[in-house]
Write an enzyme that holds these catalytic residues in place. Structure first.
Site, PDB file in Angstrom:
ATOM      1  N   ASP A   1       0.828  -1.215   0.000  1.00  0.00           N
ATOM      2  CA  ASP A   1       0.000   0.000   0.000  1.00  0.00           C
ATOM      3  C   ASP A   1       0.860   1.262   0.000  1.00  0.00           C
ATOM      4  O   ASP A   1       0.670   2.164  -0.818  1.00  0.00           O
ATOM      5  CB  ASP A   1      -0.828   0.030   1.301  1.00  0.00           C
ATOM      6  CG  ASP A   1      -2.279  -0.329   1.076  1.00  0.00           C
ATOM      7  OD1 ASP A   1      -2.763  -0.163  -0.042  1.00  0.00           O
ATOM      8  OD2 ASP A   1      -2.914  -0.759   2.056  1.00  0.00           O
TER       9      ASP A   1
ATOM     10  N   THR B   1      -7.387  -5.406  -0.442  1.00  0.00           N
ATOM     11  CA  THR B   1      -6.187  -5.817   0.316  1.00  0.00           C
ATOM     12  C   THR B   1      -6.305  -7.266   0.791  1.00  0.00           C
ATOM     13  O   THR B   1      -5.308  -7.982   0.857  1.00  0.00           O
ATOM     14  CB  THR B   1      -5.973  -4.887   1.533  1.00  0.00           C
ATOM     15  OG1 THR B   1      -7.178  -4.828   2.281  1.00  0.00           O
ATOM     16  CG2 THR B   1      -5.586  -3.495   1.094  1.00  0.00           C
TER      17      THR B   1
END
Ligand code: AMP
Ligand code: MG
Length: 344
Positions: free
Chosen positions: A49, A130
């Site tokens: 990320d 995610t």
């Protein structure tokens, strides 16, 4: 065939940036997501990320220095002393792409995404999906350009969506081309009033225009939804399909890869119902910007669960919209009616 918007600096920048960020994230996944990973260890996606947002921040600052970036991540958490090993890992991954990277520069590049929406701005979801990333399933990198609260360009980098699978049913199909077989990722780009296109993430550029499915019969429709039960309402998903007369099982997958599939005619309906545990949940702009334009420019329709268009004028969150209904257009009204009857 190439889309005629490609020569614009913004379109070229978006494609190139998402391609680079997607490759970085895919590389990090390959290095860090191993069978030994425990279910509670989120560190690989934390690294991916931050690294992805830092790379996008760096590239945007260089290409369009005046443009604000609204990103999901901020570097504050990463700057805590106990997170130093994570920051060093992020820096080491970025340095493979940008040799000038240092921990301080990486934090600055991440925080380039700390802006608020403006008359012209970009929004980035550095890793959307995610949980899919950690499972080795679907995830995407999503970047979009807003001008006056309207999405102008949206790009999804989908490292785990095979190009041939996405373009397989398109009318102007070149997917039997042997050079394209075995290409594992796809870039999808939409520009307002110019259509939606897919090209391989790796390998030679090969644009194919995407169109939504022409299926108008509910019994033949395919429904797409979240894999993670807590991001939706699985019971209502099933009830929706039953009431509408859908025969096939809903397809559950992570991230805006669902939006790419719908745009490519690989599904007719996409639902983000409100989780019973989070009835107050409102969508984030980076989770909807690129995906919604990609569906609309492929001929589909996107609204909230009440049938209202997205109102992107309310900051980082879509405060005035509940959930998402996207479709090939032909089944939209029937789907809305079903949702109304169910009291969704
Ligand atoms: P998906 O993979 O389609 O389920 O979507 C992933 C996105 O769901 C993430 O980017 C999150 O921002 C978002 N999300 C997180 N919590 C929720 C929730 N309670 N309801 C709906 N979406 C959520
Ligand atoms: Mg997301």
């Amino acid at each position: 065939m190439n889309p005629d918007f490609l020569p614009t600096p913004e379109a070229a920048f978006t494609l190139d940036t998402v391609r680079q960020a997607s490759r970085l994230v895919k590389h990090i996944q390959g290095q860090t997501v191993t069978p030994a990973l425990t279910k509670t260890d989120r560190s690989p996606v934390t690294v991916a990320d931050f690294a992805s947002q830092a790379l996008v921040g760096y590239l945007l600052k260089k290409a369009f220095p005046q443009d604000p970036l609204v990103g999901e991540e901020g570097s504050a958490a990463l700057q805590k002393p106990e997170e130093r090993p994570t920051l060093e890992q992020v820096t080491a991954f970025i340095a493979q792409f940008l040799p000038e990277a240092t921990p301080q520069k990486v934090c600055d590049w991440i925080d380039h995404g700390a802006s608020e929406p403006a008359p012209r701005f970009w929004t980035i979801d550095p890793v959307d999906g995610t949980k899919g990333f950690l499972r080795g399933d679907q995830y995407v990198v999503a970047l979009a350009l807003f001008i006056d609260n309207q999405v102008q360009i949206g790009v999804l980098g989908c490292p785990r969506l095979p190009f041939q699978q996405l373009v397989g049913v398109q009318a102007n199909d070149h997917s039997s081309d042997a050079r394209l077989s075995g290409l594992h990722g796809t870039l999808v780009i939409a520009m307002r009033d110019k259509g939606t296109w897919a090209t391989p993430l790796d390998g030679p550029e090969h644009f194919i225009a995407l169109r939504v499915s022409a299926c108008a019969q509910p019994d033949q429709a395919r429904v797409l939804g979240s894999y993670e039960a807590e991001h939706t309402n699985q019971g209502q998903m099933d009830e929706f399909a039953r009431r509408l007369g859908v025969k096939t099982e809903p397809l559950h997958l992570d991230s805006q890869a669902k939006y790419a599939l719908l745009a490519g005619g690989q599904g007719e309906l996409l639902l983000r119902l409100l989780s019973p545990a989070r009835l107050d949940y409102r969508e984030k702009i980076w989770d909807q910007a690129a995906g919604s334009l990609i569906i609309q420019e492929a001929g589909g329709k996107v609204t909230d669960l009440d049938g209202s268009p997205f109102d992107f004028s309310t900051g980082r969150t879509l405060k005035h919209n509940r959930g998402v209904l996207a479709s090939n257009g032909l089944l939209h009204e029937k789907a809305l009616e079903t949702l109304r009857m169910m009291g969704c």
